[in-house]
Scaffold this active site. Structure first.
Site, PDB file in Angstrom:
ATOM      1  N   PHE A  13       0.517  -0.479   0.041  1.00  0.00           N
ATOM      2  CA  PHE A  13      -0.194   0.177   0.185  1.00  0.00           C
ATOM      3  C   PHE A  13       0.887   1.403   0.611  1.00  0.00           C
ATOM      4  CE2 PHE A  13      -2.138   3.000   3.181  1.00  0.00           C
ATOM      5  CZ  PHE A  13      -2.558   3.808   2.491  1.00  0.00           C
ATOM      6  N   THR A 131       6.444   2.811  12.642  1.00  0.00           N
ATOM      7  CA  THR A 131       4.850   2.838  13.148  1.00  0.00           C
ATOM      8  C   THR A 131       4.581   3.839  14.592  1.00  0.00           C
ATOM      9  OG1 THR A 131       2.790   2.120  13.482  1.00  0.00           O
ATOM     10  CG2 THR A 131       4.758   0.259  13.422  1.00  0.00           C
ATOM     11  N   ASP A 132       3.400   4.035  14.977  1.00  0.00           N
ATOM     12  CA  ASP A 132       3.613   4.919  16.265  1.00  0.00           C
ATOM     13  C   ASP A 132       2.270   4.105  16.646  1.00  0.00           C
ATOM     14  OD1 ASP A 132       0.682   4.251  14.846  1.00  0.00           O
ATOM     15  OD2 ASP A 132       0.109   6.321  15.383  1.00  0.00           O
ATOM     16  N   GLU A 133       2.806   2.812  16.680  1.00  0.00           N
ATOM     17  CA  GLU A 133       2.148   2.095  17.886  1.00  0.00           C
ATOM     18  C   GLU A 133       2.883   1.450  18.623  1.00  0.00           C
ATOM     19  OE1 GLU A 133      -0.597  -0.767  15.456  1.00  0.00           O
ATOM     20  OE2 GLU A 133      -1.438   0.381  13.992  1.00  0.00           O
ATOM     21  N   TYR A 156       2.388  -7.598  16.192  1.00  0.00           N
ATOM     22  CA  TYR A 156       2.636  -6.330  15.759  1.00  0.00           C
ATOM     23  C   TYR A 156       3.228  -5.443  15.932  1.00  0.00           C
ATOM     24  CZ  TYR A 156       2.144  -2.519  11.779  1.00  0.00           C
ATOM     25  OH  TYR A 156       2.562  -1.750  11.012  1.00  0.00           O
ATOM     26  N   LYS A 160       7.841  -4.513  15.168  1.00  0.00           N
ATOM     27  CA  LYS A 160       7.789  -2.707  14.549  1.00  0.00           C
ATOM     28  C   LYS A 160       8.678  -2.303  15.340  1.00  0.00           C
ATOM     29  CE  LYS A 160       6.931  -1.667  11.046  1.00  0.00           C
ATOM     30  NZ  LYS A 160       7.478  -1.595   9.787  1.00  0.00           N
ATOM     31  N   ASN A 185      -1.745   5.578  11.246  1.00  0.00           N
ATOM     32  CA  ASN A 185      -2.176   5.431  10.033  1.00  0.00           C
ATOM     33  C   ASN A 185      -2.975   5.676   9.001  1.00  0.00           C
ATOM     34  OD1 ASN A 185      -3.654   4.276  12.905  1.00  0.00           O
ATOM     35  ND2 ASN A 185      -4.936   2.669  12.080  1.00  0.00           N
ATOM     36  N   ARG A 287     -11.048  -6.633  19.800  1.00  0.00           N
ATOM     37  CA  ARG A 287      -9.864  -7.130  19.445  1.00  0.00           C
ATOM     38  C   ARG A 287      -8.275  -6.817  20.838  1.00  0.00           C
ATOM     39  NH1 ARG A 287      -6.278  -2.853  15.472  1.00  0.00           N
ATOM     40  NH2 ARG A 287      -6.549  -4.178  13.976  1.00  0.00           N
TER      41      ARG A 287
HETATM   42  P1  NAD Z   1       1.540  -3.451   3.062  1.00  0.00           P
HETATM   43  O1  NAD Z   1       1.075  -5.171   4.217  1.00  0.00           O
HETATM   44  O2  NAD Z   1       0.180  -3.585   2.480  1.00  0.00           O
HETATM   45  O3  NAD Z   1       2.944  -4.346   2.642  1.00  0.00           O
HETATM   46  C1  NAD Z   1       3.794  -4.310   3.230  1.00  0.00           C
HETATM   47  C2  NAD Z   1       4.367  -5.269   1.554  1.00  0.00           C
HETATM   48  O4  NAD Z   1       5.692  -6.141   1.809  1.00  0.00           O
HETATM   49  C3  NAD Z   1       3.897  -5.764   0.691  1.00  0.00           C
HETATM   50  O5  NAD Z   1       4.175  -5.727  -0.853  1.00  0.00           O
HETATM   51  C4  NAD Z   1       4.982  -7.245   1.109  1.00  0.00           C
HETATM   52  O6  NAD Z   1       3.998  -8.212  -0.055  1.00  0.00           O
HETATM   53  C5  NAD Z   1       6.175  -6.934   1.276  1.00  0.00           C
HETATM   54  N1  NAD Z   1       5.927  -8.218   1.987  1.00  0.00           N
HETATM   55  C6  NAD Z   1       5.817  -8.654   3.163  1.00  0.00           C
HETATM   56  N2  NAD Z   1       6.883  -9.272   3.610  1.00  0.00           N
HETATM   57  C7  NAD Z   1       7.773  -9.193   3.071  1.00  0.00           C
HETATM   58  C8  NAD Z   1       9.313 -10.510   2.669  1.00  0.00           C
HETATM   59  N3  NAD Z   1       8.819 -11.142   3.735  1.00  0.00           N
HETATM   60  N4  NAD Z   1      10.269 -10.221   1.388  1.00  0.00           N
HETATM   61  C9  NAD Z   1       9.799  -9.094   0.968  1.00  0.00           C
HETATM   62  N5  NAD Z   1       8.710  -8.011   0.568  1.00  0.00           N
HETATM   63  C10 NAD Z   1       7.859  -8.654   1.870  1.00  0.00           C
HETATM   64  O7  NAD Z   1       1.949  -2.804   4.326  1.00  0.00           O
HETATM   65  P2  NAD Z   1       1.535  -0.376   4.436  1.00  0.00           P
HETATM   66  O8  NAD Z   1       0.432  -0.888   5.098  1.00  0.00           O
HETATM   67  O9  NAD Z   1       2.422  -0.299   2.456  1.00  0.00           O
HETATM   68  O10 NAD Z   1       2.950  -0.828   5.697  1.00  0.00           O
HETATM   69  C11 NAD Z   1       4.238  -0.599   4.826  1.00  0.00           C
HETATM   70  C12 NAD Z   1       5.228  -0.278   5.991  1.00  0.00           C
HETATM   71  O11 NAD Z   1       5.015   0.447   6.475  1.00  0.00           O
HETATM   72  C13 NAD Z   1       5.451  -1.222   7.497  1.00  0.00           C
HETATM   73  O12 NAD Z   1       6.675  -1.622   7.304  1.00  0.00           O
HETATM   74  C14 NAD Z   1       4.423  -1.153   8.115  1.00  0.00           C
HETATM   75  O13 NAD Z   1       4.108  -1.232   9.328  1.00  0.00           O
HETATM   76  C15 NAD Z   1       4.345   0.063   7.934  1.00  0.00           C
HETATM   77  N6  NAD Z   1       3.444   1.252   8.489  1.00  0.00           N
HETATM   78  C16 NAD Z   1       2.019   1.098   8.157  1.00  0.00           C
HETATM   79  C17 NAD Z   1       1.066   2.178   8.613  1.00  0.00           C
HETATM   80  C18 NAD Z   1      -0.261   2.056   7.510  1.00  0.00           C
HETATM   81  O14 NAD Z   1      -0.978   2.429   8.281  1.00  0.00           O
HETATM   82  N7  NAD Z   1      -0.566   1.094   7.296  1.00  0.00           N
HETATM   83  C19 NAD Z   1       1.619   3.197   8.666  1.00  0.00           C
HETATM   84  C20 NAD Z   1       2.442   3.400   9.690  1.00  0.00           C
HETATM   85  C21 NAD Z   1       3.824   2.824   9.560  1.00  0.00           C
HETATM   86  P1  TYD Z   2      -6.767  -0.942  11.040  1.00  0.00           P
HETATM   87  O1  TYD Z   2      -7.592  -0.503   9.919  1.00  0.00           O
HETATM   88  O2  TYD Z   2      -6.640  -2.458  11.617  1.00  0.00           O
HETATM   89  O3  TYD Z   2      -5.566  -0.364  11.882  1.00  0.00           O
HETATM   90  P2  TYD Z   2      -5.046  -0.447  13.471  1.00  0.00           P
HETATM   91  O4  TYD Z   2      -5.226  -1.570  14.509  1.00  0.00           O
HETATM   92  O5  TYD Z   2      -3.005  -0.589  12.472  1.00  0.00           O
HETATM   93  O6  TYD Z   2      -5.379   0.906  14.156  1.00  0.00           O
HETATM   94  O7  TYD Z   2      -8.102  -0.558  12.127  1.00  0.00           O
HETATM   95  C1  TYD Z   2      -8.549   0.833  12.534  1.00  0.00           C
HETATM   96  C2  TYD Z   2      -8.857   0.746  13.688  1.00  0.00           C
HETATM   97  O8  TYD Z   2     -10.220   0.569  13.439  1.00  0.00           O
HETATM   98  C3  TYD Z   2      -8.383  -0.480  14.792  1.00  0.00           C
HETATM   99  O9  TYD Z   2      -9.004   0.826  16.186  1.00  0.00           O
HETATM  100  C4  TYD Z   2      -8.790  -1.620  14.881  1.00  0.00           C
HETATM  101  C5  TYD Z   2     -10.941  -1.145  14.678  1.00  0.00           C
HETATM  102  N1  TYD Z   2     -11.589  -2.078  13.172  1.00  0.00           N
HETATM  103  C6  TYD Z   2     -12.594  -2.275  13.847  1.00  0.00           C
HETATM  104  O10 TYD Z   2     -13.703  -1.793  14.789  1.00  0.00           O
HETATM  105  N2  TYD Z   2     -13.238  -3.262  12.485  1.00  0.00           N
HETATM  106  C7  TYD Z   2     -12.492  -3.997  12.157  1.00  0.00           C
HETATM  107  O11 TYD Z   2     -13.223  -4.961  11.061  1.00  0.00           O
HETATM  108  C8  TYD Z   2     -10.955  -3.605  11.409  1.00  0.00           C
HETATM  109  C9  TYD Z   2     -10.278  -3.613  10.778  1.00  0.00           C
HETATM  110  C10 TYD Z   2     -10.312  -2.951  12.350  1.00  0.00           C
END
Ligand code: NAD
Ligand code: TYD
Length: 350
Positions: A13, A131-133, A156, A160, A185, A287
């Site tokens: 993503f 991540t901020d988590e 998770y 991280k 997020n 959760r």
């Molecule tokens: P995502 O799950 O959409 O994408 C992860 C990608 O990593 C995928 O394309 C997957 O194929 C690849 N991948 C997984 N395992 C692998 C491996 N062993 N070797 C090579 N590639 C591999 O994740 P995202 O939401 O795009 O997040 C990207 C990064 O940003 C992550 O490190 C996540 O912790 C961090 N992040 C995400 C968010 C969010 O809201 N989504 C927020 C803050 C930080």
């Molecule tokens: P999510 O998108 O999984 O991100 P994160 O857990 O990394 O914050 O969830 C965002 C918020 O929405 C989180 O508080 C959990 C809640 N949530 C639901 O209430 N229902 C759902 O089906 C999902 C996936 C998340």
């Protein structure tokens, strides 16, 4: 090409937004996108740039240290931007093992590959996207700052946090020129429909129930994914070595308020009667270990590097909903295969 930069997880993503932006913005730099193409990785996310001369895709696993060594020898990277990870909290609760392998071992392998293959660290950079988590959970008030103590509470976030610590350890121990960012997020196009927004958009479209965890009063700070990409670019270019930067949208939403707003937008876009989508809201079992509130103080990034988010609240929500509705084929592709099995196993018990 002036530089060759490795981006891991570029088919996911956030990675796909970042890769597209950088490939277009810096035509004189070569970007190598290394991705295992797990369920979350999708080359369709990058179709529009796949033929660009400064872009190469490599399928591979960051857990495979020998493979990484070979890749570093082949490309002689000037820098790394590391995003590859297992990223979904609910999956980490079901089975933490893959999170430990990819997020911890994979990050260490990448650090080691850089350490062993970079003859000198002069001009190099290892950027770890996090991540901020890792900071845990907040009460009704307060913000995560860069000096907030780590207190991860899901498998998770623990994985991280561990990877962040390893990256910092390589800075202190080996003088590796690292930089880390911790972001809230993200939302926007190309997000796998396991995360809240694309999942709910898809469910509304198909008149399926909207599983709200617990009392729905959990709070997240939502950042438009394109704004995360511009922050990463800025930090990679100008961030101080060894530093951490928090990234956030100043865009807090309680889940239930966000979901209600989404329902209103979807009713309008789908031409349904007002209130139709809200009828799909179903409160389900919470959760495990659900963090109550995340909120970010991004002032260091804003004051030091001049970054600012550009897309806010309802505008971003509408743009997101419009994109998923306009890209039905993308959604159908990612929800074919094992997705139904995932959905049933995750939600049947709730
Ligand atoms: P995502 O799950 O959409 O994408 C992860 C990608 O990593 C995928 O394309 C997957 O194929 C690849 N991948 C997984 N395992 C692998 C491996 N062993 N070797 C090579 N590639 C591999 O994740 P995202 O939401 O795009 O997040 C990207 C990064 O940003 C992550 O490190 C996540 O912790 C961090 N992040 C995400 C968010 C969010 O809201 N989504 C927020 C803050 C930080
Ligand atoms: P999510 O998108 O999984 O991100 P994160 O857990 O990394 O914050 O969830 C965002 C918020 O929405 C989180 O508080 C959990 C809640 N949530 C639901 O209430 N229902 C759902 O089906 C999902 C996936 C998340």
């Amino acid at each position: 090409m002036k530089q060759t930069i490795l981006i891991t997880g570029g088919a996911g993503f956030i990675g796909s937004h970042l890769v597209r932006m950088l490939v277009e913005q810096y035509p004189d730099r070569h970007y190598v996108n290394l991705d295992l193409l797990t369920y979350a990785g999708n080359l369709a996310n990058l179709r529009d740039i796949e033929d660009k001369p400064n872009y190469t895709f490599v399928k591979g696993d960051i857990v495979d240290a020998d493979f990484l060594n070979g890749l570093f020898k082949q490309y002689n990277f000037d820098g790394v931007i590391h995003l590859a990870a297992e990223s979904h909290v609910d999956r980490s609760i079901e089975d933490p093992t893959a999170f430990i392998k990819t997020n911890i071992l994979g990050t260490m392998n990448l650090l080691n590959a850089a350490r062993h293959n970079w003859e000198s660290f002069e001009g190099k950079r290892f950027y770890h996207v996090s991540t901020d988590e890792v900071y845990g959970t907040l009460g009704e008030t307060g913000l995560f700052r860069e000096d907030t103590s780590y207190d991860p509470r899901s498998p998770y976030s623990a994985s991280k946090a561990s990877s962040d610590h390893l990256v910092r350890a390589f800075f202190h121990t080996y003088d590796m020129p690292i930089v880390i960012s911790n972001c809230s997020n993200n939302y926007g196009p190309f997000q796998f429909p396991e995360k809240l927004l694309p999942l709910f958009i898809n469910n509304i479209k198909h008149n399926k129930s909207l599983p709200v965890y617990g009392d729905g009063k959990y709070t997240r700070d939502w950042l438009w994914v394109g704004d995360h990409a511009t922050a990463i670019d800025l930090i990679y270019e100008k961030g101080r070595v060894g530093e951490t930067y928090n990234i956030g949208g100043n865009n807090e939403w309680k889940n239930i308020d966000l979901i209600n707003d989404l329902c209103d937008v979807m009713d309008e876009l789908l031409d349904r009667e007002e209130g139709a989508s809200k009828k799909l809201i179903t409160y389900v079992k919470d959760r495990a270990g659900h963090d109550r509130r995340y909120a970010i103080d991004a002032s260091k990034l804003m004051n030091e590097l001049g970054w600012e988010p550009t897309v806010f609240a309802k505008e971003g929500l509408r743009k997101t909903a419009e994109w998923y509705l306009a890209n039905e084929e993308w959604m159908e592709n990612v929800t074919s295969g094992d997705y139904q099995k995932y959905y049933e196993s995750m939600y049947a018990e709730r």
